[in-house]
Write a protein that holds these residues in place. Sequence first.
Motif, short mmCIF file in Angstrom:
data_model
loop_
_atom_site.label_atom_id
_atom_site.label_comp_id
_atom_site.label_asym_id
_atom_site.label_seq_id
_atom_site.Cartn_x
_atom_site.Cartn_y
_atom_site.Cartn_z
N ASP A 228 -100.97 -2.40 50.57
CA ASP A 228 -99.95 -1.31 50.31
C ASP A 228 -98.60 -1.96 50.05
N HIS A 229 -97.80 -1.31 49.38
CA HIS A 229 -96.39 -2.09 48.84
C HIS A 229 -95.25 -0.72 48.79
N GLU A 230 -95.08 -0.21 49.77
CA GLU A 230 -93.77 0.68 49.85
C GLU A 230 -93.98 1.69 48.65
N PRO A 262 -100.23 -1.93 32.18
CA PRO A 262 -99.91 -3.31 32.36
C PRO A 262 -98.45 -3.70 33.11
N ALA A 263 -97.61 -2.93 33.10
CA ALA A 263 -96.34 -3.37 34.09
C ALA A 263 -96.69 -3.19 35.39
N HIS A 264 -97.82 -2.61 35.76
CA HIS A 264 -98.13 -2.33 37.13
C HIS A 264 -99.46 -3.27 37.55
N GLY A 265 -100.50 -2.42 38.17
CA GLY A 265 -101.66 -3.01 38.57
C GLY A 265 -102.41 -3.66 37.53
N PHE A 298 -93.61 -9.40 24.09
CA PHE A 298 -94.22 -10.06 24.89
C PHE A 298 -93.45 -10.39 26.41
N ARG A 299 -94.09 -10.20 27.38
CA ARG A 299 -93.53 -10.53 28.54
C ARG A 299 -94.49 -11.68 29.46
N LEU A 300 -93.91 -12.44 30.09
CA LEU A 300 -94.87 -13.22 31.02
C LEU A 300 -95.65 -12.16 32.03
N MET A 301 -96.77 -12.01 31.86
CA MET A 301 -97.60 -10.91 32.98
C MET A 301 -97.97 -11.81 34.05
N GLY A 302 -97.49 -11.13 35.23
CA GLY A 302 -97.61 -11.80 36.49
C GLY A 302 -96.34 -12.39 37.04
N PHE A 303 -95.18 -11.82 36.29
CA PHE A 303 -93.89 -12.53 36.59
C PHE A 303 -92.94 -11.36 36.65
N GLY A 304 -91.94 -11.39 37.74
CA GLY A 304 -90.92 -10.56 37.49
C GLY A 304 -91.31 -9.35 38.59
N HIS A 305 -90.47 -8.75 39.21
CA HIS A 305 -90.58 -7.42 40.23
C HIS A 305 -89.41 -6.60 40.39
N ARG A 306 -89.50 -5.48 40.41
CA ARG A 306 -88.37 -4.65 40.54
C ARG A 306 -87.84 -5.07 42.09
N VAL A 307 -88.57 -5.28 42.93
CA VAL A 307 -87.67 -5.56 44.36
C VAL A 307 -87.77 -6.91 44.56
N PRO A 313 -94.10 -12.93 48.56
CA PRO A 313 -94.97 -13.59 49.37
C PRO A 313 -96.62 -13.49 49.21
N ARG A 314 -97.14 -12.55 48.50
CA ARG A 314 -98.41 -12.43 48.28
C ARG A 314 -98.72 -13.27 47.32
N ALA A 315 -97.80 -13.75 46.28
CA ALA A 315 -98.12 -14.66 45.29
C ALA A 315 -98.10 -16.28 46.04
N PRO A 359 -93.04 -15.49 39.91
CA PRO A 359 -94.40 -15.01 40.01
C PRO A 359 -94.63 -14.12 41.08
N ASN A 360 -95.54 -12.89 40.73
CA ASN A 360 -95.82 -11.64 41.63
C ASN A 360 -97.18 -11.79 41.86
N VAL A 361 -97.62 -10.76 42.74
CA VAL A 361 -98.98 -10.69 43.13
C VAL A 361 -100.10 -10.81 42.07
N ALA A 386 -108.42 -1.81 46.78
CA ALA A 386 -107.58 -2.27 48.16
C ALA A 386 -106.41 -1.29 48.30
N ARG A 387 -105.81 -0.67 47.17
CA ARG A 387 -104.72 -0.36 47.52
C ARG A 387 -104.80 1.32 47.94
N THR A 388 -106.34 1.58 47.84
CA THR A 388 -106.73 3.18 48.37
C THR A 388 -106.31 3.48 49.76
C1 SDX Z 1 -97.00 -4.81 40.50
O1 SDX Z 1 -93.46 -1.98 42.58
C2 SDX Z 1 -94.41 -2.81 43.33
O2 SDX Z 1 -94.26 -3.01 44.30
C3 SDX Z 1 -95.67 -3.15 42.45
C4 SDX Z 1 -96.53 -4.12 42.92
C5 SDX Z 1 -97.37 -3.27 44.04
O3 SDX Z 1 -97.95 -4.36 44.93
O4 SDX Z 1 -97.56 -2.25 43.92
O5 SDX Z 1 -95.90 -5.25 43.60
C6 SDX Z 1 -97.47 -4.62 41.81
O6 SDX Z 1 -96.91 -4.12 39.64
C7 SDX Z 1 -96.27 -6.06 40.26
C8 SDX Z 1 -95.51 -6.43 38.76
C9 SDX Z 1 -96.52 -6.73 37.74
N1 SDX Z 1 -96.09 -6.55 36.39
C10 SDX Z 1 -95.99 -7.60 35.75
O7 SDX Z 1 -96.55 -8.67 35.97
C11 SDX Z 1 -95.44 -7.11 34.06
C12 SDX Z 1 -94.55 -8.22 33.88
N2 SDX Z 1 -93.31 -7.94 34.54
C13 SDX Z 1 -92.48 -6.90 34.01
O8 SDX Z 1 -92.77 -6.14 33.27
C14 SDX Z 1 -91.31 -6.80 34.88
O9 SDX Z 1 -90.85 -7.70 35.67
C15 SDX Z 1 -91.57 -5.49 36.19
C16 SDX Z 1 -92.03 -4.33 35.37
C17 SDX Z 1 -92.41 -6.06 36.95
C18 SDX Z 1 -90.13 -5.14 36.57
O10 SDX Z 1 -89.26 -4.71 35.68
P1 SDX Z 1 -87.98 -3.92 36.13
O11 SDX Z 1 -87.63 -4.16 37.65
O12 SDX Z 1 -87.99 -2.71 35.56
O13 SDX Z 1 -86.87 -5.22 35.43
P2 SDX Z 1 -86.67 -5.10 34.05
O14 SDX Z 1 -87.67 -4.67 32.96
O15 SDX Z 1 -85.25 -4.17 33.88
O16 SDX Z 1 -86.29 -6.60 33.66
C19 SDX Z 1 -84.94 -7.29 33.99
C20 SDX Z 1 -84.75 -8.23 33.05
C21 SDX Z 1 -84.95 -7.93 31.54
O17 SDX Z 1 -84.16 -8.66 30.74
P3 SDX Z 1 -82.68 -8.16 30.28
O18 SDX Z 1 -82.87 -6.66 29.62
O19 SDX Z 1 -81.87 -8.11 31.43
O20 SDX Z 1 -82.35 -9.22 29.30
O21 SDX Z 1 -85.97 -9.11 33.38
C22 SDX Z 1 -86.83 -9.31 32.04
C23 SDX Z 1 -86.54 -7.98 31.13
O22 SDX Z 1 -86.67 -8.08 29.76
N3 SDX Z 1 -88.15 -9.48 32.52
C24 SDX Z 1 -88.68 -10.35 31.95
C25 SDX Z 1 -90.15 -10.21 32.68
N4 SDX Z 1 -89.75 -9.25 33.60
C26 SDX Z 1 -88.79 -8.90 33.59
N5 SDX Z 1 -88.93 -11.15 30.90
C27 SDX Z 1 -89.93 -11.87 30.56
N6 SDX Z 1 -91.11 -11.62 31.12
C28 SDX Z 1 -91.41 -10.97 32.37
N7 SDX Z 1 -92.33 -10.87 33.25
#
Ligand code: SDX
Length: 427
Positions: A228-230, A262-265, A298-307, A313-315, A359-361, A386-388
């Motif tokens: 679960d994750h809020e 791809p932005a989520h699971g 292109f984004r680094l997949m597995g990097f970044g998070h809204r919260v 901590p999971r990573a 890095p995220n989960v 798992a998320r079910t």
């Molecule tokens: C999950 O919400 C949850 O809790 C989800 C989750 C769960 O357990 O349910 O934790 C599971 O979905 C994890 C996230 C998996 N997604 C990825 O790994 C995909 C790559 N990451 C992103 O696309 C992004 O980081 C998000 C979608 C996760 C978060 O996006 P936000 O919060 O909307 O942030 P944003 O897109 O506004 O980014 C802010 C800045 C931007 O740059 P600027 O416009 O400010 O110049 O950061 C940059 C983005 O371009 N950025 C990245 C990046 N993530 C954000 N740049 C390069 N690589 C990345 N991964």
Amino acid sequence: MAGNSTISIDGKDFPYPTLSGTTGPDVIDIRKFYGQTGLFTYDPGFTSTASCESGLTYIDGDAGVLLHRGYPIDQLAEKSSFMEVAYLLLNGELPVKDELDAFVTTITRHTMVHEQLATFYRGFRRDAHPMAILCGVVGALSAFYPDSTNVGDPQERTISMHRLIAKMPTIAAMAYKYSVGQPFVYPKNDLSYTANFLRMTFSVPAEEYEPDPIIVDAMDKIFILHADHEQNASTSTVRLAGSSGANPFACVAAGIATLWGPAHGGANEAALNMLREIGTPDRIPEYIARAKNKDDPFRLMGFGHRVYKNFDPRAKVLSKAASEVLDKLNISDPVLDTARELEQIALKDQYFVDRKLYPNVDFYSGVILSAIGFPTTMFTVLFALARTVGWVAQWNEMISDPEQKIGRPRQLYTGPTQRDYIPVETR
Ligand code: SDX
């Protein structure tokens, strides 16, 4: 009640209650805002919006803290089991032994699926993405269990939650078996939840299968970390679908569809594919540059998070587990070295530092899942399995909330104002 906030509009003050939770940010209760001001608030992506009240999971993104009913995720991953975490999320407290045994027995007794459900798989091409199959089959479950779709009946809600938690491993394993052309394997009820899933996935009728305790432990830990994750996107989807009174099977199918993105699971599958595409550490700078290039999607997949604006901590748990599991299984995977090198380079790069991208989960989970033997196309299926637990627990909390009502956001309209129809001859 924490007090009052005032919003001033054109010199007129509008007071609104400020509500406090047990921890975390207070909220301004603006439910009467439109009625009193004629204005909407505007928050695409809900970056500053609390959609509900919940007691299940708390995240402190700045401190990198994740609690399930108050218990830190690293302690649960280390000391608990997925079935115990499921009980905790559903019931609010850690179970005593008898309670856990009874819960596990109940779940175990729901692991089989209706025999006719197997025919759904045969309608898909063998190379269908398993998430497409999962969306379809889970959505169809309500047709097989009409006796547990009355969301107003707590008993029916409980049975449907147990059915979904119990059957997801069976359905997920069947999706994998179908993709590799092997026969479906029935659940074996003298095995644990996770061992049962691994046996349904990897055993073949031609030989005995003994689940490897190392792999069972790693898989169970991965399930705990994804439970679960809020109010993430897929959970919010399940809540919104459930707010209309839709049955829980349909709501979870909607959650599966959302998780697939791809932005989520879907990021766990994309992250491993990305690490494999990068291949060797010397190619990392090229991909870091692409991730920073606004003209490159292109984004680094597995990097970044809204919260999380600190480590997820999971990573952290998964990063440690990746090394442990590969060592125990005596597997060396160059992708893990590339992942570690990429993490080190990114965490020193000003672009990532400025945006607090960690890095995220999804960054390390794929390394472990690949070592266990899953193809990348199954990674998000495992996340959904798992998320079910979180989806049904959040759904049940929402249905039980006396304040809940159908979710119906408004909009900032920027389309054409009213105009008269023009017959085609005169256009
Ligand atoms: C999950 O919400 C949850 O809790 C989800 C989750 C769960 O357990 O349910 O934790 C599971 O979905 C994890 C996230 C998996 N997604 C990825 O790994 C995909 C790559 N990451 C992103 O696309 C992004 O980081 C998000 C979608 C996760 C978060 O996006 P936000 O919060 O909307 O942030 P944003 O897109 O506004 O980014 C802010 C800045 C931007 O740059 P600027 O416009 O400010 O110049 O950061 C940059 C983005 O371009 N950025 C990245 C990046 N993530 C954000 N740049 C390069 N690589 C990345 N991964």
